[in-house]
Design a protein around this motif. Sequence first.
Motif, PDB file in Angstrom:
ATOM      1  N   THR A  31       0.840  -1.191   0.000  1.00 36.38           N
ATOM      2  CA  THR A  31       0.000   0.000   0.000  1.00 36.38           C
ATOM      3  C   THR A  31       0.875   1.240   0.000  1.00 36.38           C
ATOM      4  O   THR A  31       2.037   1.194   0.374  1.00 36.38           O
ATOM      5  CB  THR A  31      -0.931   0.033   1.229  1.00 36.38           C
ATOM      6  OG1 THR A  31      -1.832   1.130   1.097  1.00 36.38           O
ATOM      7  CG2 THR A  31      -0.146   0.188   2.511  1.00 36.38           C
ATOM      8  N   TYR A  35      -1.298   5.586  -4.175  1.00 33.53           N
ATOM      9  CA  TYR A  35      -2.179   4.566  -4.758  1.00 33.53           C
ATOM     10  C   TYR A  35      -3.554   4.598  -4.101  1.00 33.53           C
ATOM     11  O   TYR A  35      -4.587   4.491  -4.773  1.00 33.53           O
ATOM     12  CB  TYR A  35      -1.541   3.184  -4.612  1.00 33.53           C
ATOM     13  CG  TYR A  35      -2.396   2.063  -5.136  1.00 33.53           C
ATOM     14  CD1 TYR A  35      -2.571   1.876  -6.497  1.00 33.53           C
ATOM     15  CD2 TYR A  35      -3.050   1.195  -4.256  1.00 33.53           C
ATOM     16  CE1 TYR A  35      -3.367   0.849  -6.983  1.00 33.53           C
ATOM     17  CE2 TYR A  35      -3.845   0.171  -4.733  1.00 33.53           C
ATOM     18  CZ  TYR A  35      -3.997  -0.001  -6.103  1.00 33.53           C
ATOM     19  OH  TYR A  35      -4.794  -1.015  -6.569  1.00 33.53           O
ATOM     20  N   GLU A  36      -3.563   4.749  -2.767  1.00 33.22           N
ATOM     21  CA  GLU A  36      -4.835   4.807  -2.052  1.00 33.22           C
ATOM     22  C   GLU A  36      -5.666   6.012  -2.505  1.00 33.22           C
ATOM     23  O   GLU A  36      -6.889   5.930  -2.654  1.00 33.22           O
ATOM     24  CB  GLU A  36      -4.589   4.877  -0.542  1.00 33.22           C
ATOM     25  CG  GLU A  36      -4.003   3.608   0.055  1.00 33.22           C
ATOM     26  CD  GLU A  36      -4.927   2.413  -0.092  1.00 33.22           C
ATOM     27  OE1 GLU A  36      -6.156   2.624  -0.124  1.00 33.22           O
ATOM     28  OE2 GLU A  36      -4.428   1.285  -0.191  1.00 33.22           O
ATOM     29  N   ILE A  38      -5.549   7.485  -5.458  1.00 29.84           N
ATOM     30  CA  ILE A  38      -6.033   7.209  -6.813  1.00 29.84           C
ATOM     31  C   ILE A  38      -7.270   6.321  -6.770  1.00 29.84           C
ATOM     32  O   ILE A  38      -8.275   6.586  -7.447  1.00 29.84           O
ATOM     33  CB  ILE A  38      -4.916   6.548  -7.655  1.00 29.84           C
ATOM     34  CG1 ILE A  38      -3.783   7.547  -7.906  1.00 29.84           C
ATOM     35  CG2 ILE A  38      -5.471   6.037  -8.990  1.00 29.84           C
ATOM     36  CD1 ILE A  38      -2.547   6.919  -8.507  1.00 29.84           C
ATOM     37  N   LYS A  39      -7.220   5.268  -5.966  1.00 33.57           N
ATOM     38  CA  LYS A  39      -8.359   4.340  -5.872  1.00 33.57           C
ATOM     39  C   LYS A  39      -9.561   5.015  -5.222  1.00 33.57           C
ATOM     40  O   LYS A  39     -10.705   4.795  -5.623  1.00 33.57           O
ATOM     41  CB  LYS A  39      -7.953   3.095  -5.071  1.00 33.57           C
ATOM     42  CG  LYS A  39      -6.850   2.266  -5.716  1.00 33.57           C
ATOM     43  CD  LYS A  39      -7.250   1.723  -7.078  1.00 33.57           C
ATOM     44  CE  LYS A  39      -8.281   0.621  -6.963  1.00 33.57           C
ATOM     45  NZ  LYS A  39      -8.574   0.010  -8.279  1.00 33.57           N
ATOM     46  N   GLN A  40      -9.295   5.866  -4.236  1.00 34.36           N
ATOM     47  CA  GLN A  40     -10.393   6.543  -3.540  1.00 34.36           C
ATOM     48  C   GLN A  40     -11.089   7.541  -4.464  1.00 34.36           C
ATOM     49  O   GLN A  40     -12.315   7.644  -4.482  1.00 34.36           O
ATOM     50  CB  GLN A  40      -9.849   7.251  -2.304  1.00 34.36           C
ATOM     51  CG  GLN A  40     -10.930   7.948  -1.481  1.00 34.36           C
ATOM     52  CD  GLN A  40     -10.370   8.601  -0.224  1.00 34.36           C
ATOM     53  OE1 GLN A  40      -9.179   8.501   0.056  1.00 34.36           O
ATOM     54  NE2 GLN A  40     -11.222   9.266   0.526  1.00 34.36           N
ATOM     55  N   GLY A  42     -10.934   7.477  -7.747  1.00 36.61           N
ATOM     56  CA  GLY A  42     -11.361   6.832  -8.981  1.00 36.61           C
ATOM     57  C   GLY A  42     -10.774   7.466 -10.227  1.00 36.61           C
ATOM     58  O   GLY A  42     -11.342   7.346 -11.322  1.00 36.61           O
ATOM     59  N   LEU A  82      -5.522  -0.079 -13.758  1.00 38.86           N
ATOM     60  CA  LEU A  82      -5.807   0.262 -12.359  1.00 38.86           C
ATOM     61  C   LEU A  82      -7.307   0.303 -12.078  1.00 38.86           C
ATOM     62  O   LEU A  82      -7.718   0.371 -10.910  1.00 38.86           O
ATOM     63  CB  LEU A  82      -5.195   1.620 -12.011  1.00 38.86           C
ATOM     64  CG  LEU A  82      -3.666   1.719 -11.980  1.00 38.86           C
ATOM     65  CD1 LEU A  82      -3.238   3.165 -11.739  1.00 38.86           C
ATOM     66  CD2 LEU A  82      -3.085   0.819 -10.900  1.00 38.86           C
ATOM     67  N   GLY A  83      -8.117   0.303 -13.143  1.00 30.77           N
ATOM     68  CA  GLY A  83      -9.560   0.346 -12.974  1.00 30.77           C
ATOM     69  C   GLY A  83     -10.080   1.715 -12.591  1.00 30.77           C
ATOM     70  O   GLY A  83     -11.088   1.829 -11.872  1.00 30.77           O
ATOM     71  N   VAL A  84      -9.404   2.787 -13.060  1.00 30.34           N
ATOM     72  CA  VAL A  84      -9.824   4.150 -12.732  1.00 30.34           C
ATOM     73  C   VAL A  84      -9.896   4.978 -14.013  1.00 30.34           C
ATOM     74  O   VAL A  84      -9.442   4.549 -15.077  1.00 30.34           O
ATOM     75  CB  VAL A  84      -8.845   4.814 -11.729  1.00 30.34           C
ATOM     76  CG1 VAL A  84      -8.848   4.078 -10.408  1.00 30.34           C
ATOM     77  CG2 VAL A  84      -7.424   4.872 -12.311  1.00 30.34           C
ATOM     78  N   LEU A 241       2.163   1.594  -6.371  1.00 31.32           N
ATOM     79  CA  LEU A 241       1.812   2.170  -7.669  1.00 31.32           C
ATOM     80  C   LEU A 241       2.917   1.902  -8.686  1.00 31.32           C
ATOM     81  O   LEU A 241       2.632   1.563  -9.845  1.00 31.32           O
ATOM     82  CB  LEU A 241       1.585   3.680  -7.527  1.00 31.32           C
ATOM     83  CG  LEU A 241       1.220   4.433  -8.806  1.00 31.32           C
ATOM     84  CD1 LEU A 241      -0.071   3.898  -9.396  1.00 31.32           C
ATOM     85  CD2 LEU A 241       1.104   5.930  -8.534  1.00 31.32           C
ATOM     86  N   LYS A 244       2.621  -1.641  -9.955  1.00 31.99           N
ATOM     87  CA  LYS A 244       1.511  -1.850 -10.888  1.00 31.99           C
ATOM     88  C   LYS A 244       1.797  -1.188 -12.243  1.00 31.99           C
ATOM     89  O   LYS A 244       1.408  -1.715 -13.296  1.00 31.99           O
ATOM     90  CB  LYS A 244       0.216  -1.309 -10.278  1.00 31.99           C
ATOM     91  CG  LYS A 244      -0.257  -2.128  -9.074  1.00 31.99           C
ATOM     92  CD  LYS A 244      -1.590  -1.642  -8.568  1.00 31.99           C
ATOM     93  CE  LYS A 244      -2.071  -2.521  -7.412  1.00 31.99           C
ATOM     94  NZ  LYS A 244      -2.325  -3.912  -7.850  1.00 31.99           N
TER      95      LYS A 244
END
Length: 492
Positions: A31, A35-36, A38-40, A42, A82-84, A241, A244
């Motif tokens: 983690t 990265y957190e 980016i995911k938060q 989206g 990354l799915g964003v 990050l 990935k």
Amino acid sequence: MKKMCKWFASTMILIVLFFCVTTKLVHAETTDPVYEKIKQNGALIVGLSADYAPYEFHTTIDGKDEIVGFDLSIAKKIADDLGVDLKIEELGFDALLGALKTGKIDLVISGMAATDERKKEVNFSDTYMEVQQKVIVRKEDQNRFQSTADFNGVAVGAQKQTTQEELAKNELSGSLVTSLQKVPDLITNLNSKKVDAVVMEGPVAEAYVQSNDNLAIADDVVFEKGTKETAIAISKEAPLLLEKINASIKTIVDNDLLSQYQDEAYALMFNEETGAPEEGFFSKYLPFYLSGAGYTIFLAFVGVLFGSIAGSLLAFMKLSASKILRWIAIVYIEYVRGTPLLVQIFIVYFGTGVLGLDLSKLTAGCIALALNSAAYVAEIIRAGINAVNKGQLEAARSLGMNQVQAMRFIIFPQAIKNILPALGNEFVTVIKESSVVSVIGVSELIFQTGVVQGASFKPFLPYVIVSLIYFVLTFALSRLLGVAERRMKTSD
């Protein structure tokens, strides 16, 4: 027995310490805050300088302006993995790493090389492309340059803070290096014979040679360290990050997706597939200039409006009987007037990021211009007030007015007539100085001119057009201020 107890206790302590350290390392690898975030949110925010075809550049697709290029294709691939969603932040090249370090962007994908100096500040991904550096010259001089030893006393251009700049200084013996921020400006200097050669990346050099009949590549000039490994810049606080991103790059390399991305970029560069019929230069790029003019006027208006409010306050502070207020005003005015506007823009844009304030580029530009204008307006207002005869204030006080009333009804109305021309000049100055905010990506006139340069491969014509637009804006404003001055004189 005591020895066994001590041995057992020591062993347990070592096991606990090993477990804690291992857990911490594993956690750090799985983690990271970037990265957190980016995911938060989206969204993956990628910074780039879109005047570097075929890496990234503007073009018109189905009547809409879009940033395209194979770096954009790589960014989209990473965002998909990354799915964003992908969000692009366009900045000047030399502002990209500052934006990355202050959290304004998540990545830099802009044809950047992983130099030793940059590695001290940020991390870099695995290499996604290797390119050779080339030298562009005027076609008439193609036979003049046969090796790196033929550049003694020759004016050579290169983009500032790049691998090309280092090569020009270190391998082109005796060359006189001119470093500029934008590639189109380098081509303008080459065409106008301000420089005799430009060091440029192979794909970019080929693009400009194909679009300029009077330019050629000096094929015999080969650099010893001319192979550039292009990578993605990432914060040092983003190990997961980075992992990935490297996985996405491996997929791109293993499946030879970069060749496909490059073919698509070349097709868009030369209008082979834009979804719209061929257009003339003015009809195609007029929307860019109109948009830029709108932002320029808005920046100047906000800068002068809030600058006048703050400047008035500073002027009264400097005229105050309080030493503390006077010194605060003096320090602020002298500091702002004694430092470049460019530095102030960087302080506002990047400094607020360090403080945790996420200001947009436009907001940061408006604040910087207003703060800068306030210092100059303060001196204009102070001089206007001092120009009013002191007997006016004494007469007002003898009529029973207090200090505030005297300033409001007697002194300030007279001062306005004196300062209006100077305030008008300040407005004109801010219109022109607003061009500096282009370095942080605000889409005003100079920024849009750079976009047109990069998209059209015409380095000179866009500047001629923007100069005429600036002239129209400033001339119209000067006439309006002249009308206002004449009307105010009628009351005399």
